[in-house]
Design a protein around this motif. Sequence first.
Motif, short mmCIF file in Angstrom:
data_model
loop_
_atom_site.label_atom_id
_atom_site.label_comp_id
_atom_site.label_asym_id
_atom_site.label_seq_id
_atom_site.Cartn_x
_atom_site.Cartn_y
_atom_site.Cartn_z
N CYS A 114 6.07 -3.88 9.31
CA CYS A 114 5.51 -5.35 9.49
C CYS A 114 3.88 -5.53 9.40
CB CYS A 114 6.10 -5.88 11.01
SG CYS A 114 5.65 -8.06 11.47
N SER B 137 2.46 -7.08 10.84
CA SER B 137 2.00 -7.50 12.82
C SER B 137 0.72 -5.29 13.25
CB SER B 137 2.54 -8.08 13.21
OG SER B 137 3.18 -9.13 13.15
N HIS C 24 6.91 -2.42 16.25
CA HIS C 24 7.66 -3.35 17.19
C HIS C 24 9.06 -3.99 17.26
CE1 HIS C 24 5.26 -5.84 14.07
NE2 HIS C 24 6.22 -6.50 13.84
N CYS D 27 12.38 -8.22 14.41
CA CYS D 27 11.21 -8.49 14.09
C CYS D 27 11.66 -9.80 12.73
CB CYS D 27 9.72 -8.06 13.99
SG CYS D 27 8.26 -9.34 13.92
N ARG E 179 11.29 -5.18 2.30
CA ARG E 179 11.07 -4.58 4.11
C ARG E 179 10.90 -2.61 3.52
NH1 ARG E 179 7.53 -7.18 7.19
NH2 ARG E 179 8.16 -6.94 8.91
ZN LIG Z 1 6.88 -7.83 13.22
#
Ligand SMILES: [Zn+2]
Length: 366
Positions: A40, A42, A61, A166, A360
């Motif tokens: 991700c 983040s 995460h 997420c 992803r």
């Molecule tokens: Zn994320």
Amino acid sequence: MKTKAAVLYQPQNPLVIEEVDLDDPKQEEVLVKIQAAGICRSDWHFMSGESSISLPAVLGHEGAGIVERVGPGVTRIQPGDTVIFSFVSSCGKCYFCSTNRPSICDLHMSTSSSMLDGTHRLHINGQPITPMGKVACFSQYSVVPEIACIPYESKVSPMVAALIGCSVTTGVCSVSNAARVESGSSVAIIGCGGVGINIIQGAKIAGATKIIAVDINNDALEFCAQFGATHTINASIENVKTRISELTGGLGPDYSFESYGSAETVELACEIVRKGGVVTVVGIAPNDERPTIDPVALVRQEKTIKGTYYGSSNVHINIPQIVDKYLNSELNIDSLITRTYSLDDINIAFQDLNSGLVGRGVVIEF
Ligand SMILES: [Zn+2]
Ligand SMILES: NC(=O)c1ccc[n+]([C@@H]2O[C@H](COP(=O)([O-])OP(=O)(O)OC[C@H]3O[C@@H](n4cnc5c(N)ncnc54)[C@H](O)[C@@H]3O)[C@@H](O)[C@H]2O)c1
Ligand SMILES: [Zn+2]
């Protein structure tokens, strides 16, 4: 015990794969063998230094795994359970948990570099390691709070489960819980990667009839059509404001979403939404960026700007609903997964995220 993990020591440096120490689960914690961990943006924000985290840290995460052992006081989870991680461990007691806003739990946020009790389970050479989101899933094993575990049916693949942890929940719940998109609306999404695609899917489920995807990458725009985008705009070659105006009868969309993470795209989301419209900011901009927003236009045009963390979800309610929507084929998560990696290749996975590969990436070998 020892676990192989990807450790961030310094921003703008590769993650280091090495063995670190992992303590036994304490009160209301569980030991989980990680089966899948999504890549991700983040995580990347911490690697690049755009967001800050106490170092060293084990990132990751967006994950899922299988419970190996439970600590004292654990009642909901058993060894053998397959679980999706929540990257927010809500305490259930603070003001925000008590008023049904568990995604912004005070205790979770005030203990952001540790477990909920302020101590650490991960160490290297006696030094504590920050577990990102208290789940640190770029590792073979992790000790996580019981409250961070949402059991799921094992017929769902760990890769799909990880993404629900997420990008899927953040995207879908940003639409349903934060913006509260109404049926028949028009929606524009700025930044159509892992999270943005799930905003598109959420908007489709909500009954939005015009879903306008905005990105700077043509491949990303072509890819997101299969998830429900009705129109696409390439912001690097087209004038977004003109095109949006054409597509929405001169009004602008009822809702705009920012899902890249920059001051510039937040400004764009605020400018394009129609009078009385709702702007929802999902992307995490670099720490030092500040968008310029015209306060008079905000007043005279009655626009609403809101931020949302984890889609303002209650993961214990929303994640099982999302699993059901996946099983009913209302959500397409399989096509979102376009590449897999081993933990040893995690730095390549982040290069791929930044080189514009669509969909992803997921780590599945640990
Ligand atoms: Zn994320
Ligand atoms: N609020 C939350 O709880 C939450 C949760 C997860 C992720 N995030 C944040 O959401 C953002 C997106 O994450 P992701 O994993 O989907 O990232 P991603 O890299 O998969 O997708 C980002 C997309 O934005 C596009 N983009 C880049 N610059 C752009 C521009 N100027 N205009 C339009 N599009 C542009 C990229 O081409 C890419 O398709 C990140 O900032 C991430 O940190 C927030
Ligand atoms: Zn709380």
